[in-house]
Design a protein around this motif. Sequence first.
Motif, PDB file in Angstrom:
ATOM      1  N   ARG A   1       0.829  -1.202   0.000  1.00  0.00           N
ATOM      2  CA  ARG A   1       0.000   0.000   0.000  1.00  0.00           C
ATOM      3  C   ARG A   1       0.864   1.254   0.000  1.00  0.00           C
ATOM      4  O   ARG A   1       2.001   1.245   0.450  1.00  0.00           O
ATOM      5  CB  ARG A   1      -0.884   0.026   1.233  1.00  0.00           C
ATOM      6  CG  ARG A   1      -1.862  -1.093   1.305  1.00  0.00           C
ATOM      7  CD  ARG A   1      -2.698  -0.929   2.546  1.00  0.00           C
ATOM      8  NE  ARG A   1      -3.429  -2.153   2.801  1.00  0.00           N
ATOM      9  CZ  ARG A   1      -4.099  -2.385   3.901  1.00  0.00           C
ATOM     10  NH1 ARG A   1      -4.136  -1.484   4.857  1.00  0.00           N
ATOM     11  NH2 ARG A   1      -4.739  -3.514   4.055  1.00  0.00           N
ATOM     12  N   GLU A   2       0.256   2.325  -0.462  1.00  0.00           N
ATOM     13  CA  GLU A   2       0.972   3.598  -0.417  1.00  0.00           C
ATOM     14  C   GLU A   2       0.873   4.225   0.959  1.00  0.00           C
ATOM     15  O   GLU A   2       1.780   4.941   1.388  1.00  0.00           O
ATOM     16  CB  GLU A   2       0.425   4.539  -1.483  1.00  0.00           C
ATOM     17  CG  GLU A   2       0.787   4.069  -2.871  1.00  0.00           C
ATOM     18  CD  GLU A   2       0.811   5.208  -3.863  1.00  0.00           C
ATOM     19  OE1 GLU A   2       0.838   6.368  -3.442  1.00  0.00           O
ATOM     20  OE2 GLU A   2       0.813   4.889  -5.054  1.00  0.00           O
ATOM     21  N   GLU A   3      -0.236   3.955   1.675  1.00  0.00           N
ATOM     22  CA  GLU A   3      -0.419   4.488   3.024  1.00  0.00           C
ATOM     23  C   GLU A   3      -0.984   3.410   3.937  1.00  0.00           C
ATOM     24  O   GLU A   3      -1.743   2.550   3.501  1.00  0.00           O
ATOM     25  CB  GLU A   3      -1.396   5.670   3.009  1.00  0.00           C
ATOM     26  CG  GLU A   3      -0.750   6.983   2.681  1.00  0.00           C
ATOM     27  CD  GLU A   3      -1.707   8.143   2.933  1.00  0.00           C
ATOM     28  OE1 GLU A   3      -2.405   8.132   3.974  1.00  0.00           O
ATOM     29  OE2 GLU A   3      -1.733   9.039   2.086  1.00  0.00           O
ATOM     30  N   TYR A   4      -0.612   3.461   5.202  1.00  0.00           N
ATOM     31  CA  TYR A   4      -1.122   2.531   6.198  1.00  0.00           C
ATOM     32  C   TYR A   4      -1.777   3.322   7.323  1.00  0.00           C
ATOM     33  O   TYR A   4      -1.337   4.422   7.671  1.00  0.00           O
ATOM     34  CB  TYR A   4       0.012   1.671   6.773  1.00  0.00           C
ATOM     35  CG  TYR A   4       0.556   0.687   5.781  1.00  0.00           C
ATOM     36  CD1 TYR A   4       0.026  -0.589   5.687  1.00  0.00           C
ATOM     37  CD2 TYR A   4       1.595   1.026   4.923  1.00  0.00           C
ATOM     38  CE1 TYR A   4       0.519  -1.505   4.777  1.00  0.00           C
ATOM     39  CE2 TYR A   4       2.101   0.118   4.013  1.00  0.00           C
ATOM     40  CZ  TYR A   4       1.549  -1.147   3.941  1.00  0.00           C
ATOM     41  OH  TYR A   4       2.031  -2.057   3.046  1.00  0.00           O
TER      42      TYR A   4
END
Length: 70
Positions: free
Chosen positions: A2-5
Motif C-alpha cells: 500500500r501507499e499508506e497505512y
Amino acid sequence: MREEYDFTASVPNPYAKKLKQQVTIRLEEDVVDYFKALAEETDIPYQTLINLYLKDCMKAQRKPSLEWVS
C-alpha cells in the motif's frame, strides 16, 4: 504494498520495556573462554550466561571485591 497505512488502532509494544541494551565491554580472554566453555555445556549462548550471572549479582546485591588479583 500500500501507499499508506492506518496506524490509528495500533497498540504499543508490550515488550518494549524488556528490550536489551547493546553495550561494548572489554573482558579478559580467560573470562570469555570460561563462559564459552560453559555455553557449550549448557547449550545457552555465552552472552546470555554473562547476562544471567550479572543479573544474579544485581539481585543479590553482590559487590565485587576491590582487591586486585594478578
